[in-house]
Scaffold this active site. Sequence first.
Site, short mmCIF file in Angstrom:
data_model
loop_
_atom_site.label_atom_id
_atom_site.label_comp_id
_atom_site.label_asym_id
_atom_site.label_seq_id
_atom_site.Cartn_x
_atom_site.Cartn_y
_atom_site.Cartn_z
CB SER A 144 -27.83 45.97 4.57
OG SER A 144 -26.84 45.76 3.83
CE1 TYR A 157 -22.50 47.51 5.80
CE2 TYR A 157 -23.25 46.19 4.75
CZ TYR A 157 -23.43 47.41 4.73
OH TYR A 157 -24.08 48.55 4.59
#
Length: 252
Positions: A144, A157
């Site tokens: 990410s 996350y």
Amino acid sequence: MMNPFDLTGRTAIVTGANTGLGQSIAVALAGAGAAIVAVGRSAMDETESLCRASGSEFRSVQADLSSLDPIEGIVAEAAAVSGRVDILVNNAGIIRRADAIDFTEKDWDDVMNVNLKSTFFLSRAVARNMLADGGGGKIINIASLLSFQGGVRIPSYTASKSGLAGLTRLLACEWAAKGINVNAIAPGYFATNNTEALRNDPKRSGEILSRIPAGRWGEPSDLGGAAVFLASPAASYIHGVVLPVDGGWLAR
Ligand code: NAD
């Protein structure tokens, strides 16, 4: 001349392949000739028909990757397709949003279990299969922008995806000489379930869009080429990279 992106005869496991980026990656790998073993909690009907449209073999494995229980079964099912696993795409992932000051232990553990712990242990299980006959393989982790940046309101996350970048480099170092390429793709902002909350927030959505040099959100189909490349013989001397596919976000 040999096509360096040809995946004919390879078997690829793609986790979280029922929707979004995982589905698009499975379809792209199938288009390049790979047999697909699609792993996830939900029905894979749509992914199956899209993959079969390119003449690819397809198998789905129902598995919840919030625990390690299904991991050995996933590898066994995949290995049954052609005798070995050639490609693993660790795509399944979840996100929980809350201010760090209020963030719960459950939201920490749930995200870390799927995004990082299961990814490591599935990679370990698949690598054992890839190493058993000395044939090597390709492991691709879906990282990410939060593998590079901090973000806000997504502490587990960001920790998981930053950890995944480190894990990608560690596994690359351990397994490169054994013929396994471990790399990652860092998608930018893509229109999927994962980003629905952001896209529904006009302020955040406007801020994000104005920072993307390409001037648009990514579509899942924008990611397939990078996955095929890293899964293919063309990438055989590439180890431990985290490749952004982000419309130029990190270049800004
Ligand atoms: P998505 O929510 O549409 O897909 C997530 C997938 O993971 C689904 O198939 C889901 O079923 C699966 N999954 C979640 N928990 C699971 C579990 N316990 N067991 C098995 N499967 C499970 O979102 P997406 O955007 O397609 O996300 C795919 C990956 O891409 C994720 O790892 C996500 O973090 C990453 N990512 C997405 C974006 C984006 O902008 N959409 C950006 C960067 C990274």
